[in-house]
Design a protein around this motif. Sequence first.
Motif, PDB file in Angstrom:
ATOM      1  N   GLU A  48       0.834  -1.206   0.000  1.00  0.00           N
ATOM      2  CA  GLU A  48       0.000   0.000   0.000  1.00  0.00           C
ATOM      3  C   GLU A  48       0.870   1.258   0.000  1.00  0.00           C
ATOM      4  OE1 GLU A  48      -2.962   0.302  -0.664  1.00  0.00           O
ATOM      5  OE2 GLU A  48      -3.850  -1.668  -0.309  1.00  0.00           O
ATOM      6  N   GLN A  49       1.977   1.208   0.731  1.00  0.00           N
ATOM      7  CA  GLN A  49       2.885   2.355   0.732  1.00  0.00           C
ATOM      8  C   GLN A  49       3.468   2.561  -0.668  1.00  0.00           C
ATOM      9  OE1 GLN A  49       6.166   2.175   3.510  1.00  0.00           O
ATOM     10  NE2 GLN A  49       6.866   4.236   3.010  1.00  0.00           N
ATOM     11  N   GLY A  50       3.811   1.461  -1.323  1.00  0.00           N
ATOM     12  CA  GLY A  50       4.343   1.550  -2.685  1.00  0.00           C
ATOM     13  C   GLY A  50       3.385   2.254  -3.627  1.00  0.00           C
ATOM     14  N   TRP A  51       2.099   1.858  -3.585  1.00  0.00           N
ATOM     15  CA  TRP A  51       1.102   2.489  -4.472  1.00  0.00           C
ATOM     16  C   TRP A  51       0.882   3.952  -4.105  1.00  0.00           C
ATOM     17  CZ3 TRP A  51       0.253   1.010  -9.014  1.00  0.00           C
ATOM     18  CH2 TRP A  51       0.155  -0.345  -9.361  1.00  0.00           C
ATOM     19  N   ALA A  52       0.907   4.263  -2.817  1.00  0.00           N
ATOM     20  CA  ALA A  52       0.742   5.664  -2.390  1.00  0.00           C
ATOM     21  C   ALA A  52       1.878   6.526  -2.945  1.00  0.00           C
ATOM     22  CB  ALA A  52       0.703   5.750  -0.866  1.00  0.00           C
ATOM     23  N   LEU A  53       3.095   6.025  -2.868  1.00  0.00           N
ATOM     24  CA  LEU A  53       4.262   6.768  -3.362  1.00  0.00           C
ATOM     25  C   LEU A  53       4.214   6.940  -4.880  1.00  0.00           C
ATOM     26  CD1 LEU A  53       6.920   4.977  -1.130  1.00  0.00           C
ATOM     27  CD2 LEU A  53       6.313   7.391  -0.951  1.00  0.00           C
ATOM     28  N   VAL A  54       3.832   5.867  -5.581  1.00  0.00           N
ATOM     29  CA  VAL A  54       3.737   5.935  -7.049  1.00  0.00           C
ATOM     30  C   VAL A  54       2.697   6.964  -7.479  1.00  0.00           C
ATOM     31  CG1 VAL A  54       2.906   4.672  -9.081  1.00  0.00           C
ATOM     32  CG2 VAL A  54       4.570   3.623  -7.571  1.00  0.00           C
ATOM     33  N   ASN A  55       1.558   6.951  -6.815  1.00  0.00           N
ATOM     34  CA  ASN A  55       0.471   7.861  -7.195  1.00  0.00           C
ATOM     35  C   ASN A  55       0.757   9.311  -6.835  1.00  0.00           C
ATOM     36  OD1 ASN A  55      -1.476   6.242  -8.510  1.00  0.00           O
ATOM     37  ND2 ASN A  55      -2.059   5.327  -6.561  1.00  0.00           N
ATOM     38  N   PHE A  56       1.595   9.522  -5.825  1.00  0.00           N
ATOM     39  CA  PHE A  56       1.811  10.883  -5.334  1.00  0.00           C
ATOM     40  C   PHE A  56       2.679  11.707  -6.278  1.00  0.00           C
ATOM     41  CE2 PHE A  56       3.096  14.210  -2.294  1.00  0.00           C
ATOM     42  CZ  PHE A  56       1.856  14.502  -1.734  1.00  0.00           C
ATOM     43  N   CYS A  57       3.858  11.203  -6.620  1.00  0.00           N
ATOM     44  CA  CYS A  57       4.731  11.940  -7.546  1.00  0.00           C
ATOM     45  C   CYS A  57       5.914  11.081  -7.978  1.00  0.00           C
ATOM     46  CB  CYS A  57       5.233  13.238  -6.928  1.00  0.00           C
ATOM     47  SG  CYS A  57       6.423  13.014  -5.589  1.00  0.00           S
ATOM     48  N   SER A  58       6.536  11.469  -9.081  1.00  0.00           N
ATOM     49  CA  SER A  58       7.642  10.684  -9.645  1.00  0.00           C
ATOM     50  C   SER A  58       8.898  10.730  -8.771  1.00  0.00           C
ATOM     51  CB  SER A  58       7.970  11.170 -11.054  1.00  0.00           C
ATOM     52  OG  SER A  58       8.354  12.530 -11.035  1.00  0.00           O
ATOM     53  N   GLN A  59       9.016  11.757  -7.915  1.00  0.00           N
ATOM     54  CA  GLN A  59      10.188  11.834  -7.034  1.00  0.00           C
ATOM     55  C   GLN A  59      10.279  10.632  -6.108  1.00  0.00           C
ATOM     56  OE1 GLN A  59      11.713  15.323  -5.149  1.00  0.00           O
ATOM     57  NE2 GLN A  59      10.075  16.586  -5.963  1.00  0.00           N
ATOM     58  N   TYR A  60       9.146   9.992  -5.845  1.00  0.00           N
ATOM     59  CA  TYR A  60       9.097   8.901  -4.870  1.00  0.00           C
ATOM     60  C   TYR A  60       9.222   7.517  -5.513  1.00  0.00           C
ATOM     61  CZ  TYR A  60       7.190  12.534  -1.732  1.00  0.00           C
ATOM     62  OH  TYR A  60       7.001  13.669  -0.985  1.00  0.00           O
ATOM     63  N   TYR A  61       9.478   7.443  -6.823  1.00  0.00           N
ATOM     64  CA  TYR A  61       9.513   6.151  -7.505  1.00  0.00           C
ATOM     65  C   TYR A  61      10.544   5.193  -6.912  1.00  0.00           C
ATOM     66  CZ  TYR A  61       6.462   7.671 -11.373  1.00  0.00           C
ATOM     67  OH  TYR A  61       5.402   8.092 -12.133  1.00  0.00           O
ATOM     68  N   GLU A  62      11.716   5.711  -6.611  1.00  0.00           N
ATOM     69  CA  GLU A  62      12.771   4.824  -6.107  1.00  0.00           C
ATOM     70  C   GLU A  62      12.376   4.207  -4.766  1.00  0.00           C
ATOM     71  OE1 GLU A  62      17.601   5.060  -5.676  1.00  0.00           O
ATOM     72  OE2 GLU A  62      16.564   6.587  -6.834  1.00  0.00           O
ATOM     73  N   ALA A  78       9.321   3.838  -3.771  1.00  0.00           N
ATOM     74  CA  ALA A  78       8.194   2.940  -4.066  1.00  0.00           C
ATOM     75  C   ALA A  78       8.712   1.577  -4.513  1.00  0.00           C
ATOM     76  CB  ALA A  78       7.302   3.551  -5.146  1.00  0.00           C
ATOM     77  N   LYS A  79       9.754   1.583  -5.342  1.00  0.00           N
ATOM     78  CA  LYS A  79      10.347   0.325  -5.804  1.00  0.00           C
ATOM     79  C   LYS A  79      10.803  -0.521  -4.609  1.00  0.00           C
ATOM     80  CE  LYS A  79      14.606   0.157  -7.542  1.00  0.00           C
ATOM     81  NZ  LYS A  79      15.356  -0.936  -6.873  1.00  0.00           N
ATOM     82  N   ASP A  80      11.463   0.123  -3.640  1.00  0.00           N
ATOM     83  CA  ASP A  80      11.919  -0.593  -2.447  1.00  0.00           C
ATOM     84  C   ASP A  80      10.739  -1.199  -1.689  1.00  0.00           C
ATOM     85  OD1 ASP A  80      14.478   0.189  -3.094  1.00  0.00           O
ATOM     86  OD2 ASP A  80      14.509   1.884  -1.699  1.00  0.00           O
ATOM     87  N   CYS A  81       9.643  -0.437  -1.579  1.00  0.00           N
ATOM     88  CA  CYS A  81       8.450  -0.926  -0.862  1.00  0.00           C
ATOM     89  C   CYS A  81       7.855  -2.144  -1.560  1.00  0.00           C
ATOM     90  CB  CYS A  81       7.400   0.178  -0.777  1.00  0.00           C
ATOM     91  SG  CYS A  81       7.835   1.527   0.331  1.00  0.00           S
ATOM     92  N   VAL A 137       6.662  -7.952  -2.238  1.00  0.00           N
ATOM     93  CA  VAL A 137       6.749  -9.191  -3.024  1.00  0.00           C
ATOM     94  C   VAL A 137       7.540 -10.255  -2.258  1.00  0.00           C
ATOM     95  CG1 VAL A 137       7.752 -10.203  -5.126  1.00  0.00           C
ATOM     96  CG2 VAL A 137       6.447  -8.071  -5.261  1.00  0.00           C
ATOM     97  N   LYS A 138       8.528  -9.794  -1.497  1.00  0.00           N
ATOM     98  CA  LYS A 138       9.316 -10.732  -0.687  1.00  0.00           C
ATOM     99  C   LYS A 138       8.406 -11.438   0.326  1.00  0.00           C
ATOM    100  CE  LYS A 138      13.371  -9.054   0.269  1.00  0.00           C
ATOM    101  NZ  LYS A 138      14.410  -8.256   0.963  1.00  0.00           N
ATOM    102  N   GLY A 139       7.472 -10.676   0.923  1.00  0.00           N
ATOM    103  CA  GLY A 139       6.570 -11.244   1.927  1.00  0.00           C
ATOM    104  C   GLY A 139       5.421 -12.039   1.342  1.00  0.00           C
ATOM    105  N   ASN A 140       5.059 -11.725   0.077  1.00  0.00           N
ATOM    106  CA  ASN A 140       3.938 -12.412  -0.578  1.00  0.00           C
ATOM    107  C   ASN A 140       4.261 -12.509  -2.075  1.00  0.00           C
ATOM    108  OD1 ASN A 140       1.502 -13.525  -1.228  1.00  0.00           O
ATOM    109  ND2 ASN A 140       0.244 -11.808  -0.548  1.00  0.00           N
ATOM    110  N   PRO A 141       5.117 -13.470  -2.449  1.00  0.00           N
ATOM    111  CA  PRO A 141       5.690 -13.521  -3.807  1.00  0.00           C
ATOM    112  C   PRO A 141       4.694 -13.603  -4.951  1.00  0.00           C
ATOM    113  CG  PRO A 141       6.850 -15.019  -2.330  1.00  0.00           C
ATOM    114  CD  PRO A 141       5.628 -14.544  -1.593  1.00  0.00           C
ATOM    115  N   ASP A 142       3.511 -14.178  -4.717  1.00  0.00           N
ATOM    116  CA  ASP A 142       2.566 -14.377  -5.817  1.00  0.00           C
ATOM    117  C   ASP A 142       1.404 -13.389  -5.824  1.00  0.00           C
ATOM    118  OD1 ASP A 142       4.020 -16.546  -6.814  1.00  0.00           O
ATOM    119  OD2 ASP A 142       3.049 -17.932  -5.411  1.00  0.00           O
ATOM    120  N   ASP A 143       1.510 -12.329  -5.027  1.00  0.00           N
ATOM    121  CA  ASP A 143       0.422 -11.348  -4.996  1.00  0.00           C
ATOM    122  C   ASP A 143       0.420 -10.538  -6.299  1.00  0.00           C
ATOM    123  OD1 ASP A 143      -0.706  -8.520  -4.420  1.00  0.00           O
ATOM    124  OD2 ASP A 143      -1.443  -9.741  -2.772  1.00  0.00           O
TER     125      ASP A 143
END
Length: 447
Positions: free
Chosen positions: A140-154, A156-159, A164-170
């Motif tokens: 959810e944090q990843g999507w919030a960062l992506v939607n907010f602005c491009s400055q947060y993409y990096e 968001a990628k970490d999030c 995916v590490k915690g839920n690989p097939d989501d």
Amino acid sequence: MSESQPTLKTCLEELKCHFTWGLQEKDTDIEELEERLNCQLEYLNVDAKGRVYNMLAYVNHMKNDYTEAIVNLQKAEGILWEYKVLETDIKYLLTFSNYAWLHYYLNDSERSQLYIDKINAIYTQSKGLEDLVQSETNGEQGWALVNFCSQYYEKAKDCFEEAVKGNPDDPEWNTGLATVVYRMEDFRGRSWPCFKSFSFQLLQRAVKLNPKDSVIKVLFALKLQGLKRQEEAMKHIKDVLELTPDLPYVLRYVAKFYRRAGKFEETIRVLKKAVSITPNSSFLQHQLGLCYRQMIIQRKGRGYGDHSVPDTQEIKDLMKKTIFHFEMVLEIKKTFLHAHFDLADMYIRSNQYQKAEETYKKATELTTTPEHEKQQAYLQYGKFLENCKKSEDEAVEQYKEGLRIPDQNEHRQECEVSLRIIANQKLARNPRDASALALLGFVSKEN
């Protein structure tokens, strides 16, 4: 807001939600963000709308509209009720956390504590499922960062990587990771080792996990096109147009696909259809401008950069259309940096130098621009001042601003090279030129 309850504030600060994820108003255009979110509500699937309502509630908070913020959280909650999700499910964590913060800002500490208790109940119910809970909040944090602005993409990628590490097939988290990596690679022009193959693999996996998501499928088609796998790419384009023929988020990328393939008539047809659905899309207006500009390049061939060759009436008409759409982009989204560059370039080509200078100046004054792109703005403005305005001193000031930003990239290097060339030209004329020696000293100091 009362500060008499430090325990409550401490609890709030430990929550995982929009209020604790560092989403800064200065990093985005709030009005444009709100417009974009409302557009998503109209065209996204119902199961994604809860996330959008939560983000809108945070935007309402930034505008001090707490009544509307509560209404949007109620809508997010209503979607979970509609799907009969139990209140102890981790899907409620985001909405309940935002509720707790909003009631705190409304000086209603009792209701704020009530939602903290509900959140604690979810954590108690989820004992043994810590990886899934962590995955949910990271996603959810990843999507919030992506939607907010491009400055947060990096970030968001970490999030998304953690999610995916915690839920690989989501499917949601895999789609988020593939989307943000694709954007970082394709739109930001970053040079990341292995990104070319890495984004391909991520998109391929996201499509496999979510075969009915036409947005991720069209991004995969664009990636295949970039890798010269045209036949495979076209198959995915046909699939997405069958799946969602009227979804603007799909149409805009389909148009991009056709433009890259040089199919300009198809591009314009698709873009005009998308614009009729979402007229306030800066992306669509920008794509139309790019398409008309590419048509000019195609018509002029090698003579595109030759200002001594008079333009035909067709070229003049195409230039007017290009400028019109780039101007529309900046009316809709004033923070769209690269649209400033594109518009300024067209002003230069149509001999509107004053407008070009004003546009470059606005680009350097944007407050929502990441550091590496600020360097690019200073560089572009400097080149204009040096080559078009023939004002070396003003150009030097812009190159210096670019060099002062410590980010190491090609834009900073170009600023340095430009400064060294100017200094060396001065020294060639006068080996004791104090300004040239000072300039070289400045470059050494900044490095």
